[in-house]
Each structure stands twice: as structure tokens, then as C-alpha cells.
Design a protein around this motif. Structure first.
Motif, PDB file in Angstrom:
ATOM      1  N   GLU A 183     -76.806 -28.614  30.147  1.00  0.00           N
ATOM      2  CA  GLU A 183     -78.270 -28.642  30.187  1.00  0.00           C
ATOM      3  C   GLU A 183     -78.734 -28.878  31.621  1.00  0.00           C
ATOM      4  N   ASP A 184     -79.613 -27.995  32.134  1.00  0.00           N
ATOM      5  CA  ASP A 184     -80.046 -28.137  33.531  1.00  0.00           C
ATOM      6  C   ASP A 184     -81.285 -29.008  33.689  1.00  0.00           C
ATOM      7  N   ASP A 185     -81.934 -29.373  32.588  1.00  0.00           N
ATOM      8  CA  ASP A 185     -83.059 -30.304  32.657  1.00  0.00           C
ATOM      9  C   ASP A 185     -82.492 -31.720  32.562  1.00  0.00           C
TER      10      ASP A 185
ATOM     11  N   ASP B 279     -77.574 -25.424  26.226  1.00  0.00           N
ATOM     12  CA  ASP B 279     -78.890 -24.868  26.524  1.00  0.00           C
ATOM     13  C   ASP B 279     -78.731 -23.365  26.774  1.00  0.00           C
ATOM     14  N   LEU B 280     -79.814 -22.603  26.583  1.00  0.00           N
ATOM     15  CA  LEU B 280     -79.743 -21.160  26.819  1.00  0.00           C
ATOM     16  C   LEU B 280     -80.050 -20.777  28.253  1.00  0.00           C
ATOM     17  N   MET B 281     -81.095 -21.362  28.809  1.00  0.00           N
ATOM     18  CA  MET B 281     -81.535 -20.979  30.153  1.00  0.00           C
ATOM     19  C   MET B 281     -80.874 -21.889  31.182  1.00  0.00           C
ATOM     20  N   LEU B 282     -79.828 -21.377  31.821  1.00  0.00           N
ATOM     21  CA  LEU B 282     -79.035 -22.172  32.752  1.00  0.00           C
ATOM     22  C   LEU B 282     -78.817 -21.417  34.057  1.00  0.00           C
TER      23      LEU B 282
ATOM     24  N   ASP C   3     -76.029 -17.750  31.637  1.00  0.00           N
ATOM     25  CA  ASP C   3     -76.879 -18.200  30.542  1.00  0.00           C
ATOM     26  C   ASP C   3     -76.047 -18.632  29.336  1.00  0.00           C
TER      27      ASP C   3
ATOM     28  N   TYR D  63     -76.013 -17.694  26.245  1.00  0.00           N
ATOM     29  CA  TYR D  63     -75.449 -16.654  25.392  1.00  0.00           C
ATOM     30  C   TYR D  63     -74.053 -16.253  25.871  1.00  0.00           C
TER      31      TYR D  63
ATOM     32  N   THR E  86     -82.611 -25.194  22.855  1.00  0.00           N
ATOM     33  CA  THR E  86     -83.407 -24.373  23.746  1.00  0.00           C
ATOM     34  C   THR E  86     -84.882 -24.374  23.385  1.00  0.00           C
TER      35      THR E  86
ATOM     36  N   LYS F  67     -86.536 -21.591  23.565  1.00  0.00           N
ATOM     37  CA  LYS F  67     -86.791 -20.256  23.008  1.00  0.00           C
ATOM     38  C   LYS F  67     -86.632 -20.335  21.493  1.00  0.00           C
TER      39      LYS F  67
ATOM     40  N   ASP G  43     -83.894 -14.693  19.062  1.00  0.00           N
ATOM     41  CA  ASP G  43     -83.026 -15.517  19.903  1.00  0.00           C
ATOM     42  C   ASP G  43     -82.040 -16.312  19.048  1.00  0.00           C
TER      43      ASP G  43
END
Length: 230
Positions: A9-11, A53-56, A60, A62, A80, A82, A87
Motif C-alpha cells: 500500500e503506497d498510502d 492495493d491496486l494503484m501502486l 499495479d 493487477y 482499493t 476503485k 474492477d
């Protein structure tokens, strides 16, 4: 020994909340903020479950999920922002076991982690069914080896796909609602998104039915649920 959870997770704020609640509940939790490093850690074989997480950055979720499934067999929960159905379907199709949408309740997340670990352990321990091979028409399931054959050809099934198929073939001609199947296969009440069940039913049909649009094995009982016909 404590179960080890990998958080990709980037957050940082979200990752630390996940880690703190998991540790409070008796898990070891480790954070990776980059996709490429996350994949490296995920495929190390050191972790019992992965929160992805998806957005990394770097890669990504996926792609990471797809690559993890080619190396290790552990539960993967996608986390995520999304939330579109497409998705979810894509993530589950690549091998994710469950899906949590942001914002989420930390207690819900912990409950999902516990449920997925319990279901995975139950499946891999061999307690999910008897060891005898099960054959229904052209479908053969070997619970001892977790292999499925359709007309003699081995077909690959993801964790939850396999467990759902095994449950249905060992309980033929019984109608199960989506809620009942979710509780039985995902092992958690109320928290889950029962659309996940429909996604997995569709994927089973694509793999075991000659004509998925006109299934002869997994029947939809309108207003009630699904039934496996023999």
C-alpha cells in the motif's frame, strides 16, 4: 507462531492503520509501499496473507496479483478505492480471494483477514471434503490433490473457485442463496459483497460448462440462489 500479513500500500496513513489493527489482533504485519518491491516480498513465501492495493508505483496491483498466483498460493485481499464492478471482476479473475473498498472499517478488514485465513487453512488441511475422488458427469474433482478435470483435461481453478466448486459438487441438488454461499466459502457474515459470489459462479460456468450461457450443472434458481444439478 503469529500469522504474517504483507501490506502492499503506497498510502502510508492507510497502511499504518491496517498494520496497527492487525497487530492489535495478534498478527505480524509488514508494509511495502512500492509495487515492484511488494511483488518481491509477496513471492518470498514468508507471508500467510497479502493485502494488495491496486494503484501502486512501479507496478499495479493487477499485475502483482497475477504474478503472485504463478509463484505462491496464499489468500490475497485487494484493497482499493476503485469500486466499479468491472474492477472487482478483473481482480477476482486474476486470483484475488476477496475485495475491500476504501474507505473501509478497520474491524471489517481484520474480520476479512481472519475469515480468509481460516477458510484457506480449512481447505489446505484436507478437512474440506473426503479424500475420495468426486465425479459428476464429465467433471472429476480430487480433494486430496485439489485438482479438477473436465473431460479428462486438467483445468486450473483459483482458490475460491475451487472451494466453491468443491462445496457445490459435494452438496448436489440443494439450493443455496448467495448469502449462504458467501458465508460458507468466504467464512464471514454480513461484511461481504455478495456480488463476489455471482462473479465466481460465472467463472465456474466458463470452466465447466460446454455452453456457459445455458448451464447444465450450475443452475440459477430465480429468487432463491444456485443449485448444482447431477
Amino acid at each position: 507462531m503469529l500469522k504474517k500479513i504483507l501490506i502492499i500500500e503506497d498510502d502510508k496513513a492507510i497502511a499504518e492503520i491496517e498494520r496497527d489493527f492487525l497487530e492489535i489482533n495478534g498478527f505480524e504485519a509488514y508494509i511495502v509501499e512500492d509495487g515492484i518491491e511488494g511483488l518481491k516480498q509477496a513471492t518470498s513465501g514468508e507471508y500467510n496473507l497479502i493485502l494488495l492495493d491496486l494503484m501502486l508505483p512501479g507496478m499495479d496491483g493487477y499485475e502483482i496479483c497475477k504474478k503472485i498466483r504463478g509463484v505462491v498460493d496464499v489468500p490475497i485481499i485487494m484493497v482499493t478505492a476503485k469500486i466499479e464492478d468491472v474492477d472487482k471482476i478483473r481482480g477476482l479473475g486474476l486470483g484475488a480471494d476477496d475485495y475491500v473498498s476504501k474507505p473501509f472499517s478497520p474491524t471489517e478488514l481484520v474480520a476479512r483477514v481472519k475469515a480468509n485465513l481460516a477458510q484457506y487453512e480449512r481447505l489446505t488441511s484436507g478437512q474440506a471434503a473426503k479424500n475420495e475422488k468426486i465425479q459428476v458427469g464429465n467433471i472429476k474433482v480430487n480433494p486430496k490433490t485439489h485438482r479438477v478435470y473436465i473431460e479428462g483435461k486438467e483445468i486450473e481453478f483459483k482458490n475460491k473457485e475451487y472451494e466453491l466448486l468443491l462445496f457445490l459438487v459435494t452438496n448436489p441438488d440443494i439450493v443455496f442463496s448467495k448469502e449462504m454461499l458467501y458465508e460458507r466459502i468466504w467464512g464471514i457474515d454480513a461484511y461481504g459483497d455478495i456480488k463476489t459470489v455471482a462473479v465466481h459462479i460465472n467463472r465456474l460456468r466458463e470452466k465447466i460448462e460446454k455452453d456457459p450461457s445455458n448451464p447444465i450443472h450450475i443452475e440459477t434458481v430465480w429468487g432463491a440462489g444456485y443449485r448444482f444439478k447431477v
